[in-house]
Design an enzyme around this catalytic site. Sequence first.
Site, PDB file in Angstrom:
ATOM      1  N   HIS A  25      -4.962   9.122  -0.355  1.00 47.11           N
ATOM      2  CA  HIS A  25      -3.863   8.360  -0.940  1.00 47.11           C
ATOM      3  C   HIS A  25      -3.770   7.011  -0.231  1.00 47.11           C
ATOM      4  CE1 HIS A  25      -0.493   8.713  -3.769  1.00 47.11           C
ATOM      5  NE2 HIS A  25       0.051   7.761  -3.037  1.00 47.11           N
ATOM      6  N   SER A  71       7.495   9.797  -0.174  1.00 43.32           N
ATOM      7  CA  SER A  71       6.879   9.715  -1.499  1.00 43.32           C
ATOM      8  C   SER A  71       5.436  10.219  -1.444  1.00 43.32           C
ATOM      9  CB  SER A  71       6.925   8.260  -1.984  1.00 43.32           C
ATOM     10  OG  SER A  71       6.082   8.068  -3.089  1.00 43.32           O
ATOM     11  N   ARG A  74      12.550   2.943  -7.326  1.00 46.09           N
ATOM     12  CA  ARG A  74      12.227   2.022  -6.221  1.00 46.09           C
ATOM     13  C   ARG A  74      11.440   0.818  -6.727  1.00 46.09           C
ATOM     14  NH1 ARG A  74       8.598   5.310  -3.008  1.00 46.09           N
ATOM     15  NH2 ARG A  74       8.416   3.574  -1.592  1.00 46.09           N
ATOM     16  N   LYS A 124       3.985  14.427  -2.406  1.00 45.22           N
ATOM     17  CA  LYS A 124       2.942  14.680  -3.413  1.00 45.22           C
ATOM     18  C   LYS A 124       1.742  15.383  -2.775  1.00 45.22           C
ATOM     19  CE  LYS A 124       2.614  10.293  -5.012  1.00 45.22           C
ATOM     20  NZ  LYS A 124       3.775   9.465  -4.729  1.00 45.22           N
ATOM     21  N   ASP A 142       9.990  12.722  -6.725  1.00 44.60           N
ATOM     22  CA  ASP A 142       9.218  11.491  -6.519  1.00 44.60           C
ATOM     23  C   ASP A 142       9.025  10.753  -7.835  1.00 44.60           C
ATOM     24  OD1 ASP A 142       7.668   9.662  -4.819  1.00 44.60           O
ATOM     25  OD2 ASP A 142       5.994  10.309  -6.066  1.00 44.60           O
TER      26      ASP A 142
HETATM   27  N1  URA Z   1       2.193   5.261  -2.920  1.00 45.05           N
HETATM   28  C1  URA Z   1       3.103   6.241  -3.207  1.00 45.05           C
HETATM   29  O1  URA Z   1       2.760   7.259  -3.795  1.00 45.05           O
HETATM   30  N2  URA Z   1       4.365   6.044  -2.824  1.00 45.05           N
HETATM   31  C2  URA Z   1       4.781   4.943  -2.162  1.00 45.05           C
HETATM   32  O2  URA Z   1       5.941   4.851  -1.837  1.00 45.05           O
HETATM   33  C3  URA Z   1       3.833   3.931  -1.872  1.00 45.05           C
HETATM   34  C4  URA Z   1       2.527   4.113  -2.263  1.00 45.05           C
END
Ligand code: URA
Length: 409
Positions: free
Chosen positions: A81, A182, A167, A186, A160
């Site tokens: 990620h 966040s 956001r 996930k 999320d």
């Molecule tokens: N990627 C995400 O999934 N969440 C964030 O807050 C920033 C980048």
Amino acid sequence: MHIPTLIARKREGEELSKEEIGCLIEGYVSGVVADYQMSAFAMAVFFKGMTAVETAALTNAMIASGDVFSHPKGAVVVDKHSTGGIGDKVSLILAPLVACAGCRVPMVSGRGLGITGGTLDKLESIPGFRVGVSMDEAGQILDKLGVVMMGQTDRFCPADKKLYALRDVTGTVPSIALITASIMSKKMAETLDRLVLDVKYGTGAFMKTREDAETLAEGMRAVGKEMGVEVFALLNEMSEPTGRTVGNVLEVIEALECLDGGGPADLREVVLDLSEKIAGVSRSELEALIDDGSARRKFEELVAMQGGDPADLPRLSEIHKAPVIREVISENGGTVIGVDAGKIGQASLELGAGRSRAEDAVDFAVGFDCLVKSGEELEAGGTLVRIHARSVEAAVAAEVKVRAAISVS
Ligand code: URA
């Protein structure tokens, strides 16, 4: 629990309890807490931050808002990620590549956030591609291909899903606590063995300094450790966009070039750096899986399984052709000494590649390609970048911005 009091306490910098945070998230997902209250709370967190204990509680509450993946015994489950960058199309290449190396990759990504692009928006520029697959379907795709690329759903990290969209349009993205919760909610709900984080810093990232990026990486590593996941964090500068394209379909086209063994060197490099950490095979084996076409074939299979037609991939530039394509010419010759990722990201957002309101659709066609890279020699009259825009006015406005972003000396 009285939500306005809770918001006010966070505004004053007080530490909230695990129960209070749990209640807030539960209320938000069920609709008891309104968007305007959650926006105010997110802004309070942005200014006052959260302690490590609060951040862990927020992450756990967000995981608990939905179901988690389970995987067959013996599967090596991995993911990557990014904390968000400009021109960052790495996931589109890495996910199929790492699946080719024998891993199971349940990649849950996000949409564009602030000035940064999102993997889901990019994938949706492929006609028919469904990122909204259910968890059952995701499991079936994983069993068949070893990889799925999807978004949060009403059953998987719904907190999320809602908070991320909020956001994006309320100026509350660049908060270490909110980013950590966040991303890690996930990723932990994916039930991983190994995770690599691409933690960006610089003008085109949410963390402007390396120190802040280190703090973010440390916080995310700590959450992973607590949940028994091996977490690697690579810090990568995001002062200049990755590759030569920014914008949804333009980035998919560049990712396909990389999957074909070509594309910009910096893109291939970061794909390999990150993949190496989780794939369990050597860098040269990963390179071979790109160069022999395996990763490209896996991506095509994924497109077909998720509703797209691989035959459309070579035609993406025609399918999403912007009405105005404008070449920006360098007035002077010299060396490119900087391409400001933040300014390019902002210009791309204003062209329509990102959102101003949560319900906005993104424009797949707009953005930039043929972008110069630092260190390149340019002759007077050479191309700095090509702008893909909806109108001449939009292209003219973008030209002013990209000229200010690119320095040649
Ligand atoms: N990627 C995400 O999934 N969440 C964030 O807050 C920033 C980048």
